[in-house]
Design a protein around this motif. Structure first.
Motif, mmCIF file in Angstrom:
data_model
loop_
_atom_site.group_PDB
_atom_site.id
_atom_site.type_symbol
_atom_site.label_atom_id
_atom_site.label_comp_id
_atom_site.label_asym_id
_atom_site.label_seq_id
_atom_site.Cartn_x
_atom_site.Cartn_y
_atom_site.Cartn_z
ATOM 1 N N GLU A 283 0.818 -1.212 0.000
ATOM 2 C CA GLU A 283 0.000 0.000 0.000
ATOM 3 C C GLU A 283 0.850 1.259 0.000
ATOM 4 O O GLU A 283 1.882 1.330 0.670
ATOM 5 C CB GLU A 283 -0.870 0.027 1.263
ATOM 6 C CG GLU A 283 -2.087 -0.840 1.165
ATOM 7 C CD GLU A 283 -2.880 -0.781 2.441
ATOM 8 O OE1 GLU A 283 -4.096 -0.723 2.348
ATOM 9 O OE2 GLU A 283 -2.266 -0.791 3.523
ATOM 10 N N GLU A 284 0.334 2.276 -0.733
ATOM 11 C CA GLU A 284 1.012 3.555 -0.731
ATOM 12 C C GLU A 284 0.367 4.432 0.345
ATOM 13 O O GLU A 284 -0.846 4.513 0.427
ATOM 14 C CB GLU A 284 0.808 4.190 -2.118
ATOM 15 C CG GLU A 284 1.527 5.478 -2.267
ATOM 16 C CD GLU A 284 1.332 6.076 -3.652
ATOM 17 O OE1 GLU A 284 0.746 5.421 -4.534
ATOM 18 O OE2 GLU A 284 1.766 7.221 -3.835
ATOM 19 N N LYS A 285 1.158 5.070 1.157
ATOM 20 C CA LYS A 285 0.616 5.955 2.191
ATOM 21 C C LYS A 285 1.382 7.278 2.157
ATOM 22 O O LYS A 285 2.576 7.290 1.879
ATOM 23 C CB LYS A 285 0.760 5.327 3.573
ATOM 24 C CG LYS A 285 -0.160 4.133 3.785
ATOM 25 C CD LYS A 285 -0.020 3.588 5.187
ATOM 26 C CE LYS A 285 -0.765 2.289 5.300
ATOM 27 N NZ LYS A 285 -1.966 2.343 6.045
ATOM 28 N N TRP A 286 0.687 8.356 2.477
ATOM 29 C CA TRP A 286 1.321 9.677 2.483
ATOM 30 C C TRP A 286 1.339 10.206 3.912
ATOM 31 O O TRP A 286 0.334 10.124 4.603
ATOM 32 C CB TRP A 286 0.537 10.649 1.607
ATOM 33 C CG TRP A 286 0.479 10.280 0.165
ATOM 34 C CD1 TRP A 286 0.319 9.042 -0.366
ATOM 35 C CD2 TRP A 286 0.560 11.182 -0.928
ATOM 36 N NE1 TRP A 286 0.295 9.096 -1.724
ATOM 37 C CE2 TRP A 286 0.432 10.409 -2.100
ATOM 38 C CE3 TRP A 286 0.722 12.556 -1.041
ATOM 39 C CZ2 TRP A 286 0.458 10.974 -3.366
ATOM 40 C CZ3 TRP A 286 0.741 13.114 -2.303
ATOM 41 C CH2 TRP A 286 0.627 12.330 -3.451
ATOM 42 N N TYR A 287 2.505 10.784 4.280
ATOM 43 C CA TYR A 287 2.666 11.249 5.657
ATOM 44 C C TYR A 287 2.893 12.753 5.716
ATOM 45 O O TYR A 287 3.520 13.326 4.808
ATOM 46 C CB TYR A 287 3.852 10.541 6.308
ATOM 47 C CG TYR A 287 3.619 9.053 6.439
ATOM 48 C CD1 TYR A 287 3.034 8.519 7.586
ATOM 49 C CD2 TYR A 287 3.956 8.184 5.402
ATOM 50 C CE1 TYR A 287 2.798 7.149 7.687
ATOM 51 C CE2 TYR A 287 3.723 6.817 5.503
ATOM 52 C CZ TYR A 287 3.147 6.310 6.649
ATOM 53 O OH TYR A 287 2.904 4.963 6.739
ATOM 54 N N ASN A 288 2.408 13.355 6.801
ATOM 55 C CA ASN A 288 2.706 14.751 7.093
ATOM 56 C C ASN A 288 4.151 14.785 7.610
ATOM 57 O O ASN A 288 4.455 14.153 8.625
ATOM 58 C CB ASN A 288 1.729 15.242 8.168
ATOM 59 C CG ASN A 288 1.956 16.696 8.525
ATOM 60 O OD1 ASN A 288 3.047 17.228 8.339
ATOM 61 N ND2 ASN A 288 0.912 17.334 9.027
ATOM 62 N N TRP A 292 4.470 13.183 11.080
ATOM 63 C CA TRP A 292 4.566 11.792 10.608
ATOM 64 C C TRP A 292 3.264 11.026 10.789
ATOM 65 O O TRP A 292 3.245 9.821 10.940
ATOM 66 C CB TRP A 292 5.780 11.049 11.212
ATOM 67 C CG TRP A 292 7.012 11.637 10.594
ATOM 68 C CD1 TRP A 292 7.901 12.465 11.207
ATOM 69 C CD2 TRP A 292 7.432 11.529 9.220
ATOM 70 N NE1 TRP A 292 8.852 12.896 10.306
ATOM 71 C CE2 TRP A 292 8.595 12.326 9.085
ATOM 72 C CE3 TRP A 292 6.946 10.858 8.085
ATOM 73 C CZ2 TRP A 292 9.275 12.466 7.883
ATOM 74 C CZ3 TRP A 292 7.640 10.998 6.886
ATOM 75 C CH2 TRP A 292 8.783 11.790 6.803
ATOM 76 N N GLU A 293 2.168 11.768 10.762
ATOM 77 C CA GLU A 293 0.864 11.100 10.731
ATOM 78 C C GLU A 293 0.526 10.762 9.292
ATOM 79 O O GLU A 293 0.837 11.552 8.381
ATOM 80 C CB GLU A 293 -0.216 12.032 11.276
ATOM 81 C CG GLU A 293 -0.302 12.008 12.790
ATOM 82 C CD GLU A 293 -1.140 13.158 13.305
ATOM 83 O OE1 GLU A 293 -1.715 12.997 14.362
ATOM 84 O OE2 GLU A 293 -1.215 14.210 12.632
ATOM 85 N N CYS A 294 -0.158 9.626 9.107
ATOM 86 C CA CYS A 294 -0.569 9.252 7.750
ATOM 87 C C CYS A 294 -1.802 10.090 7.382
ATOM 88 O O CYS A 294 -2.806 10.049 8.090
ATOM 89 C CB CYS A 294 -0.888 7.757 7.725
ATOM 90 S SG CYS A 294 -1.625 7.274 6.175
ATOM 91 N N ILE A 295 -1.736 10.854 6.278
ATOM 92 C CA ILE A 295 -2.868 11.723 5.950
ATOM 93 C C ILE A 295 -3.535 11.388 4.603
ATOM 94 O O ILE A 295 -4.616 11.887 4.321
ATOM 95 C CB ILE A 295 -2.514 13.239 6.014
ATOM 96 C CG1 ILE A 295 -1.238 13.549 5.233
ATOM 97 C CG2 ILE A 295 -2.421 13.713 7.434
ATOM 98 C CD1 ILE A 295 -0.907 15.030 5.199
ATOM 99 N N VAL A 296 -2.890 10.567 3.780
ATOM 100 C CA VAL A 296 -3.547 10.122 2.539
ATOM 101 C C VAL A 296 -3.350 8.614 2.378
ATOM 102 O O VAL A 296 -2.229 8.125 2.533
ATOM 103 C CB VAL A 296 -2.983 10.830 1.274
ATOM 104 C CG1 VAL A 296 -3.774 10.424 0.035
ATOM 105 C CG2 VAL A 296 -2.982 12.328 1.422
#
Ligand code: NAP
Ligand code: G4F
Length: 364
Positions: A283-288, A292-296
């Motif tokens: 899975e692809e995940k995007w972080y702030n 470092w919270e996952c936001i997308v």
């Protein structure tokens, strides 16, 4: 005195209508719009128009022929803009029959109503067609531009219904010598785009994340490419098309294509959130990058059984013949959409907090 022109526009609650109605009223048209009955209020985009005496509202559903014939016969419009549709591609896989009726057969009902009212030689007809009719079969050409000559290959029940609508419009033009034209529209967006289309879904989520009102944005195909632009530029072109001497089908596009991923990046840039994407298992995940919270995240609920994954058009014909020039770039549009959503949610929060304070003050 010059006779006032009458325009009839199918539906009033959609995105394009709000811009087109204002443009026509500014040009001194008598405007007739339709709306289907709903049990909740959904006219917020056009409430300000009700004060204008040249604006008329009629109730009617796309599937209701009798009322349509009555309205067209009574109003005798000079121009008809057929914008109404079940316009969501993903939803069309869940409601294919309704979509065929509302987006395909509906256009036939409207064209027939014009003939029954003996208006085929005087009323100009505009059909909102779509780039969803086109798809490159050869996968080795994903970066090629579409032209008016490209093969039509709809990839959804929505595309199939719109293909019928396009050809029945062409058929009525050829058979009855009507001024009936198709406008092949690419994705056009704005701050009043419905919330379920990807750009607005992104700008709303980004605005809420920046205000700590939402944790995550869930999307599907981040690599899909779209030729996006502003709906305001589009409605100028719609009107221009019906003012031509010759009845022609046209395409309008920006000559630029970008991915959903680009749109996500631009939107976060507008609220100064730096993001970084990483693969976690498959899975692809995007972080702030700050927290470092996952936001997308990618969510398979938005999967489509078939997809048009690339859209880019050569609109030379329209630009040469209509002298139409767009005012917005896709980045300007993204900026405007994010700013508008941030403003909207900030105001809502202020109002909510204000009410809490009042309730606390009076110990309610
Ligand atoms: P939109 O915001 O989704 O609005 C569609 C409107 O049609 C809604 O107001 C809806 O009314 C109305 N409608 C749907 N079913 C109806 C029914 N049975 N009876 C009466 N009204 C009904 O659409 P849009 O984005 O402005 O697009 C305008 C047109 O251009 C559509 O035909 C669309 O397919 C086409 N198009 C749009 C794009 C784009 O990127 N925006 C691109 C290509 C083509 P409710 O509010 O009551 O649901
Ligand atoms: O914003 P979309 O739902 O627009 P789509 O499917 O391109 O259709 C719009 O444009 C057409 C013209 O090309 C119109 F005829 C039609 O009426 C409508 O206005 O999706 C854009 C892209 C797609 O590839 C979709 O798979 O974004 C991808 N996407 C990824 N995640 C998503 C999402 N789309 C939506 N709606 N929601 C998602 O979560």
């Amino acid at each position: 005195m010059k006779k006032m022109k009458k325009a009839f526009i199918t539906w009033i609650t959609g995105q394009d209508w709000s811009y087109l109605a204002q443009l026509l009223l500014d040009k001194w048209y008598e405007v007739h719009g339709i709306k289907r009955r709903a049990s909740s209020f959904n006219t917020e985009r056009i409430d300000y128009l009700f004060e204008n005496k040249n604006f008329n509202l009629h109730y009617w559903d796309l599937t209701d022929s009798a009322n349509l014939i009555k309205l067209i016969s009574e109003i005798k419009p000079d121009e008809i803009y057929n914008l109404a549709a079940q316009s969501h591609v993903h939803v069309s896989f869940e409601m294919p029959e309704y979509t065929a009726n509302a987006d395909g057969i509906w256009t036939l009902r409207l064209l027939e109503a014009i003939r029954i009212a003996w208006l085929e030689k005087t009323t100009k007809f505009y059909q909102a067609s779509t780039s969803e009719l086109f798809w490159w079969l050869e996968y080795n050409r994903p970066e090629a531009w579409y032209t008016e000559e490209s093969p039509m290959h709809p990839r959804s029940p929505y595309g199939c219904a719109k293909l019928y609508a396009m050809w029945i419009t062409r058929n009525y033009k050829e058979s009855y010598d009507m001024f009936a034209c198709n406008w092949i529209l690419f994705n056009h967006e704005s701050p009043v785009r419905w919330e379920t289309f990807v750009t607005r879904k992104i700008t709303m989520a980004v605005a809420k994340i920046s205000l700590w009102l939402q944790n995550k944005l869930l999307l599907w195909n981040l690599d899909a490419k779209r030729d996006w632009w502003h709906a305001k530029d589009y409605v100028d072109a719609m009107w221009l098309m019906l003012q031509q001497e010759k009845c022609e089908d046209y395409v309008i596009s920006t000559w630029e294509t970008n991915t959903v991923r680009d749109f996500v990046n631009w939107s976060f840039e507008e609220v100064w959130i730096n993001i970084e994407w990483r693969w976690k298992w498959i899975e692809e995940k995007w972080y702030n990058k700050k927290t470092w919270e996952c936001i997308v995240e990618v969510d398979s609920r938005y999967f489509r059984p078939a997809e048009v994954d690339f859209l880019l058009w050569d609109s030379t014909k329209a630009r040469k013949e209509l002298w139409w020039i767009p005012k917005y770039s896709v980045r300007d549009m993204c900026k405007e959409m994010v700013a508008s959503d941030v403003e909207k949610f900030r105001k809502q929060e202020i109002l909510k907090n204000h009410w809490y304070e009042i309730l606390e003050q009076y110990e309610i």
